[in-house]
Design an enzyme around this catalytic site. Structure first.
Site, PDB file in Angstrom:
ATOM      1  N   HIS B 178      -8.157   8.371  -5.895  1.00 15.86           N
ATOM      2  CA  HIS B 178      -6.998   8.411  -6.972  1.00 15.86           C
ATOM      3  C   HIS B 178      -6.206   6.947  -6.809  1.00 15.86           C
ATOM      4  O   HIS B 178      -6.005   6.914  -5.910  1.00 15.86           O
ATOM      5  CB  HIS B 178      -6.051   9.481  -6.988  1.00 15.86           C
ATOM      6  CG  HIS B 178      -6.626  10.950  -7.604  1.00 15.86           C
ATOM      7  ND1 HIS B 178      -6.708  10.876  -8.842  1.00 15.86           N
ATOM      8  CD2 HIS B 178      -7.174  12.090  -7.137  1.00 15.86           C
ATOM      9  CE1 HIS B 178      -7.148  12.105  -9.428  1.00 15.86           C
ATOM     10  NE2 HIS B 178      -7.347  12.677  -8.230  1.00 15.86           N
ATOM     11  N   CYS B 247      -9.008   3.784 -10.730  1.00 10.16           N
ATOM     12  CA  CYS B 247      -8.686   3.700 -12.084  1.00 10.16           C
ATOM     13  C   CYS B 247      -8.106   2.494 -12.149  1.00 10.16           C
ATOM     14  O   CYS B 247      -7.433   1.939 -11.288  1.00 10.16           O
ATOM     15  CB  CYS B 247      -8.163   4.831 -12.715  1.00 10.16           C
ATOM     16  SG  CYS B 247      -6.676   5.168 -12.192  1.00 10.16           S
TER      17      CYS B 247
END
Lengths: 64, 279
Positions: B178, B247
């Site tokens: 993450h 991301c």
């Protein structure tokens, strides 16, 4: 809505306040424990992989 | 009377929805981090317990958690690999100590088991099997690496793409994490620069990877970045590579950010932390 709940709680004002507090805490707990964990993957912060969970097993490993 | 009732109900509804949104923001920004940090600490503790006692480590990783290592002082980025891959220097010194570099020599600790590397990758899905250290992210930065990249797995640490090579093996060891929420493990991934160390241990061996590329931005379905020899990485020949994915942009999901590294050195866990962590 809240007035309706208040009127339907039993006891005097103190008891009602206590029950309201407990109700609110229970709702917050349920939100953090069940509702938010369900809703959070719908937001974009979870997409960190490039294959988005393709099934494992396709040959990407190179054995010597 | 009717109108008053409608207005009151509407107001209460607005207040309720507002409160819900605030609570959800608190959950995403704060509570997921608390839960993830707890889970990651737990996973690392479990790993270190297992390594200290279990049969995983032929030589127990005694000095493993101890911060002052018996390792030689290595200048930042000095133990360079042999290959003329971007930024590698040959600086002698402790390079003799860090034997296995890249594809030619198998890791010394795995000398006996190198030919069949299969058992090493046979981790149970969702189970942690390694700890990653990235000095660039801070001295205290240590995250467990778990098998798989599912949503539930990534809540408890970094995820190893199951289809890719195992830690230290030939091929591409790919890890996702993450960037935001759930502990923000890869928040600083864009700060990685060529030459930075990414150190992993599986309890028996320290693997020091060196970053070769600036963060590379790509599309979410670009699985070619996980190839054994990723085309866009600049690598041309088979080797022992590491791929980190997260991301991009920070709070979005329109792209992915990729960093590649190659295995620079290995070191038995019994010999203490590698030089890259002592700096």
């Amino acid at each position: 809505m809240y007035g309706w709940i208040w009127r339907h709680l039993p006891g005097n004002a103190w008891v009602r306040a206590l029950i309201s507090l407990l109700l609110a805490l229970a709702i917050v707990y349920a939100l953090f424990q069940y509702v938010f964990p369900w809703a959070e993957p719908l937001l974009p912060f979870n997409d960190v992989t490039v294959d988005n969970g393709l099934p494992a097993g396709s040959a990407m490993t190179e054995w010597r | 009377m009717g109108l008053r009732r409608v207005v009151r109900t509407l107001s209460e509804l607005c207040l309720t929805i507002g409160t819900l949104i605030v609570l959800f923001v608190v959950y995403v920004l704060y509570w997921t981090g608390v839960r993830a940090d707890d889970a990651m600490r737990e996973e690392i503790g479990r790993l270190q317990d297992r390594w200290a006692s279990g049969p995983v480590a032929p030589v127990p990783a005694a000095g493993e958690p101890a911060p002052p290592p018996a390792s030689p002082p290595a200048g930042p980025g000095s133990p360079g690999g042999d290959r003329a891959q971007g930024g590698d220097r040959a600086q002698g010194g402790d390079r003799a100590r860090s034997e296995a570099r890249d594809q030619d020599a198998p890791p010394p600790a795995a000398a006996g088991e190198a030919p069949p590397p299969a058992p090493r990758t046979a981790h149970r899905p969702g189970a942690s099997f390694a700890v990653m250290y990235v000095p660039r992210f801070g001295t205290g930065w240590a995250k467990p690496v778990l098998q798989g990249t599912g949503t539930d797995v990534l809540k408890r640490g970094l995820g190893h793409y199951e289809r890719t090579a195992g830690l230290g093996e030939r091929g591409n060891f790919a890890v996702a994490g993450h960037r935001r929420t759930h502990g923000d493990p890869f928040k600083d991934l864009p700060a990685l620069r060529p030459g930075d160390a990414v150190v992993l241990t599986d309890g028996t061996t320290w693997f020091t990877y060196r970053v070769d590329t600036h963060p590379y931005r790509t599309l979410p379905d670009d699985t070619a970045v996980l190839d054994p020899v990723p085309a866009r990485s600049g690598y041309r020949e088979p080797g022992r590579y590491l791929t980190l994915t997260t991301c991009d942009p920070e709070w979005g999901h329109s792209h992915r950010l990729i960093v590649w590294a190659h295995l620079d050195a290995t070191r038995p866990a019994a010999q203490g932390r590698p030089g890259a962590l002592s700096g």
